[in-house]
Design a protein around this motif. Structure first.
Motif, PDB file in Angstrom:
ATOM      1  N   TYR A 163       9.622 -18.228  -4.204  1.00 35.13           N
ATOM      2  CA  TYR A 163       9.128 -16.853  -4.078  1.00 35.13           C
ATOM      3  C   TYR A 163      10.272 -15.922  -3.650  1.00 35.13           C
ATOM      4  O   TYR A 163      10.069 -14.980  -2.886  1.00 35.13           O
ATOM      5  N   GLY A 164      11.475 -16.179  -4.156  1.00 27.90           N
ATOM      6  CA  GLY A 164      12.626 -15.396  -3.756  1.00 27.90           C
ATOM      7  C   GLY A 164      12.566 -13.939  -4.163  1.00 27.90           C
ATOM      8  O   GLY A 164      13.225 -13.092  -3.553  1.00 27.90           O
ATOM      9  N   LYS A 165      11.795 -13.606  -5.196  1.00 32.35           N
ATOM     10  CA  LYS A 165      11.684 -12.214  -5.646  1.00 32.35           C
ATOM     11  C   LYS A 165      10.585 -11.453  -4.920  1.00 32.35           C
ATOM     12  O   LYS A 165      10.329 -10.278  -5.228  1.00 32.35           O
ATOM     13  N   THR A 166       9.951 -12.099  -3.973  1.00 31.68           N
ATOM     14  CA  THR A 166       8.952 -11.428  -3.140  1.00 31.68           C
ATOM     15  C   THR A 166       9.565 -10.207  -2.467  1.00 31.68           C
ATOM     16  O   THR A 166      10.672 -10.266  -1.929  1.00 31.68           O
ATOM     17  N   GLN A 167       8.832  -9.095  -2.499  1.00 28.52           N
ATOM     18  CA  GLN A 167       9.324  -7.869  -1.883  1.00 28.52           C
ATOM     19  C   GLN A 167       8.964  -7.866  -0.398  1.00 28.52           C
ATOM     20  O   GLN A 167       7.802  -8.030  -0.019  1.00 28.52           O
ATOM     21  N   LEU A 168       9.977  -7.716   0.439  1.00 25.65           N
ATOM     22  CA  LEU A 168       9.781  -7.642   1.882  1.00 25.65           C
ATOM     23  C   LEU A 168       9.921  -6.195   2.350  1.00 25.65           C
ATOM     24  O   LEU A 168      10.805  -5.470   1.882  1.00 25.65           O
ATOM     25  N   HIS A 169       9.053  -5.806   3.268  1.00 25.79           N
ATOM     26  CA  HIS A 169       9.085  -4.459   3.841  1.00 25.79           C
ATOM     27  C   HIS A 169       9.195  -4.601   5.357  1.00 25.79           C
ATOM     28  O   HIS A 169       8.278  -5.103   6.009  1.00 25.79           O
ATOM     29  N   VAL A 170      10.317  -4.184   5.906  1.00 33.01           N
ATOM     30  CA  VAL A 170      10.535  -4.206   7.355  1.00 33.01           C
ATOM     31  C   VAL A 170      10.168  -2.828   7.894  1.00 33.01           C
ATOM     32  O   VAL A 170      10.808  -1.828   7.563  1.00 33.01           O
ATOM     33  N   LEU A 171       9.127  -2.783   8.737  1.00 28.63           N
ATOM     34  CA  LEU A 171       8.622  -1.521   9.282  1.00 28.63           C
ATOM     35  C   LEU A 171       8.896  -1.523  10.785  1.00 28.63           C
ATOM     36  O   LEU A 171       8.172  -2.133  11.565  1.00 28.63           O
ATOM     37  N   GLU A 172       9.951  -0.830  11.187  1.00 23.75           N
ATOM     38  CA  GLU A 172      10.410  -0.842  12.574  1.00 23.75           C
ATOM     39  C   GLU A 172       9.810   0.305  13.368  1.00 23.75           C
ATOM     40  O   GLU A 172       9.629   1.415  12.857  1.00 23.75           O
ATOM     41  N   ALA A 173       9.503   0.013  14.649  1.00 21.82           N
ATOM     42  CA  ALA A 173       9.073   1.024  15.631  1.00 21.82           C
ATOM     43  C   ALA A 173       7.984   1.926  15.072  1.00 21.82           C
ATOM     44  O   ALA A 173       8.049   3.146  15.194  1.00 21.82           O
ATOM     45  N   LEU A 174       6.934   1.319  14.498  1.00 19.12           N
ATOM     46  CA  LEU A 174       5.876   2.101  13.858  1.00 19.12           C
ATOM     47  C   LEU A 174       5.215   3.067  14.838  1.00 19.12           C
ATOM     48  O   LEU A 174       4.863   2.698  15.953  1.00 19.12           O
ATOM     49  N   LEU A 182      12.669  -0.522   5.684  1.00 19.11           N
ATOM     50  CA  LEU A 182      13.594  -1.097   4.715  1.00 19.11           C
ATOM     51  C   LEU A 182      12.801  -2.001   3.779  1.00 19.11           C
ATOM     52  O   LEU A 182      11.922  -2.738   4.227  1.00 19.11           O
ATOM     53  N   SER A 183      13.141  -1.982   2.497  1.00 17.04           N
ATOM     54  CA  SER A 183      12.470  -2.830   1.518  1.00 17.04           C
ATOM     55  C   SER A 183      13.506  -3.511   0.632  1.00 17.04           C
ATOM     56  O   SER A 183      14.472  -2.861   0.188  1.00 17.04           O
ATOM     57  N   PHE A 184      13.291  -4.813   0.372  1.00 20.52           N
ATOM     58  CA  PHE A 184      14.252  -5.570  -0.426  1.00 20.52           C
ATOM     59  C   PHE A 184      13.636  -6.916  -0.804  1.00 20.52           C
ATOM     60  O   PHE A 184      12.675  -7.378  -0.169  1.00 20.52           O
ATOM     61  N   GLY A 201       5.997  -6.640   6.069  1.00 19.84           N
ATOM     62  CA  GLY A 201       5.113  -6.670   4.909  1.00 19.84           C
ATOM     63  C   GLY A 201       5.680  -7.619   3.863  1.00 19.84           C
ATOM     64  O   GLY A 201       6.877  -7.576   3.568  1.00 19.84           O
ATOM     65  N   ILE A 202       4.831  -8.461   3.298  1.00 20.40           N
ATOM     66  CA  ILE A 202       5.256  -9.482   2.333  1.00 20.40           C
ATOM     67  C   ILE A 202       4.389  -9.350   1.095  1.00 20.40           C
ATOM     68  O   ILE A 202       3.178  -9.604   1.147  1.00 20.40           O
ATOM     69  N   ASP A 203       4.993  -8.955  -0.006  1.00 24.63           N
ATOM     70  CA  ASP A 203       4.283  -8.791  -1.279  1.00 24.63           C
ATOM     71  C   ASP A 203       4.717  -9.942  -2.191  1.00 24.63           C
ATOM     72  O   ASP A 203       5.777  -9.895  -2.820  1.00 24.63           O
ATOM     73  N   CYS A 204       3.914 -11.000  -2.222  1.00 17.84           N
ATOM     74  CA  CYS A 204       4.325 -12.266  -2.823  1.00 17.84           C
ATOM     75  C   CYS A 204       4.507 -12.172  -4.337  1.00 17.84           C
ATOM     76  O   CYS A 204       3.609 -11.716  -5.051  1.00 17.84           O
ATOM     77  N   VAL A 205       5.658 -12.630  -4.807  1.00 14.46           N
ATOM     78  CA  VAL A 205       5.975 -12.722  -6.231  1.00 14.46           C
ATOM     79  C   VAL A 205       6.494 -14.135  -6.490  1.00 14.46           C
ATOM     80  O   VAL A 205       7.514 -14.544  -5.928  1.00 14.46           O
ATOM     81  N   ALA A 206       5.790 -14.873  -7.334  1.00 15.20           N
ATOM     82  CA  ALA A 206       6.146 -16.263  -7.594  1.00 15.20           C
ATOM     83  C   ALA A 206       7.063 -16.383  -8.806  1.00 15.20           C
ATOM     84  O   ALA A 206       6.868 -15.706  -9.819  1.00 15.20           O
TER      85      ALA A 206
END
Length: 401
Positions: A163-174, A182-184, A201-206
């Motif tokens: 799932y290496g292409k999964t999009q990660l969203h780091v939401l700091e100090a909400l 940050l998203s990558f 946030g984890i948007d799973c892409v297999a």
């Protein structure tokens, strides 16, 4: 009893952003407890920062029992927060909870993710391996984290699972003035620098060849490492159906082998727990590996000879006898420990084991079935079905006492 403790949820905007009625509760409290970042603006004489571990925090709170106290917590205290812990230590009439928007709600709002369709879990102070059962194509996950290392561990898990292409969203100090996003892709996580306080946030892409390991019982046999001592997939499904996992229930998996029954039990129901009893050290190592790889790091391994190793353990809601099923001493100890209304399932492949199960069914009732499985094989150049060892299964519910 008049509530002596107010648990007030606060966003990163701080106490100053609370509505007047909650700010008034803070102002009249004898003491205000909480993490240092939320105590800004509270007079030093009344502010008490958290004191170390969770156990120390609980001692700090309980030492003020009966005196007017405010406890400041992030977001919704009852959603993986201190409120969810205190319900086990205080009576409901001792405290009140005033939630703020949770980190999950704020993160979902920033990402425009409908929260009812999102898996929310806490990896704060927990093993990131608990993520495994939720890694599914198209699944969206919001996770509380411990620190920046959590991101690295999750990215490694996702990449290793395909799932290496999964999009990660780091939401700091909400919700605070230093909020940042940050998203990558997961396979580039090492290229990014983040802080220690964030929701992930984890948007799973297999990947096309990523294995599909769903929470429903019936994982492929190849998902477990073993020495062959493994309840095979089709029999495992039938066994779990009879054991009937439910939220919060405890299973004893006796003669656990590779741990497949206990692992699938915990994956099948929220909060379900399992104790795997196994005397073979190599198999204990297999169980330890499998519980991490399949996302149930909380599964407990009890090494040693049963029935001696059963003594003193929490009483089970269900028992699976997978090893030494013919032993009368082992059955007697397990049956005595099983809670009224609990289920016991035993599987046998030998004549001696089958005879023992038939005798117990006659004495205790329940159902006896034979499970025959044939799998595709070859005879020379021709295809043929080859039978596996037939499994005799006894399933019984212990009557109330």
């Amino acid at each position: 009893m008049t509530p002596w403790l107010d648990i007030i949820g606060v966003t990163e905007a701080g106490v100053a952003a609370l509505p007047p009625e909650l700010r008034a509760r803070v102002d009249v409290a004898d003491a205000v407890l909480g993490p240092p970042r939320l105590l800004k603006g509270i007079a030093a004489a009344r502010a008490e920062a958290w004191n170390g571990s969770l156990e120390a925090m609980l001692d700090q709170i309980m030492s003020r029992r009966g005196r007017k106290t405010v406890l400041l917590a992030s977001g919704d205290p009852n959603w993986f927060g201190i409120g969810a812990t205190l319900v086990h230590h205080l009576s409901p009439d001792e405290f009140t909870v005033y939630p703020a928007p949770s980190s999950f709600q704020l993160a979902a709002a920033r990402l425009n993710w409908p929260l009812q369709n999102v898996t929310c879990l806490s990896l704060h102070g927990r093993a990131p391996a608990a993520l495994h059962p939720h890694i599914l194509p198209g699944n969206r996950i919001l996770a509380l984290t411990t620190d920046r290392q959590t991101l690295a561990e999750i990215a490694e898990i996702l990449t290793g699972r395909g799932y290496g292409k999964t999009q990660l969203h780091v939401l700091e100090a909400l919700g605070g003035p230093e909020e940042r996003r940050l998203s990558f892709p997961a396979d580039t996580a090492a290229d990014h620098s983040i802080g220690d306080f964030y929701v992930l946030g984890i948007d799973c892409v297999a990947d096309p060849d990523a294995p599909l390991l769903v929470p429903a019982p019936g994982l492929p046999d190849g998902a477990f490492i073993s020495d062959g001592q493994l309840t095979k997939r089709e029999v495992r499904v039938a066994t779990l159906a009879r054991l009937a996992p439910f939220p919060g229930a405890l299973l004893w998996d006796i003669g656990a082998g590779s741990g497949s029954i206990g692992i699938e039990w915990m994956r099948a129901a929220r909060g379900a727990h399992a104790l795997c009893f196994e005397r073979n050290p190599n198999r204990c190592a297999f169980i330890a590996h499998n519980r991490e790889a399949l996302g149930v790091p909380g599964l407990e391994i009890i090494a040693g000879n049963a029935p001696q190793s059963l003594a003193g353990q929490p009483l089970p809601d269900a028992v699976f006898l997978g090893g030494d099923v013919g032993s009368m001493d082992l059955f007697a100890a397990a049956w005595q420990a099983l809670k009224p209304g609990g289920r016991l399932v035993g599987n046998a492949v030998t004549l001696d084991g089958e005879a023992a199960l038939m005798a117990r069914q006659k004495a205790f009732g329940g159902d006896l079935v034979r499970i025959g499985i044939e799998t595709l094989d070859h005879v020379g150049s021709e295809r043929a079905f080859r039978p596996r060892l037939t499994v005799t299964q006894w399933a019984v519910v212990k009557e109330g006492e």
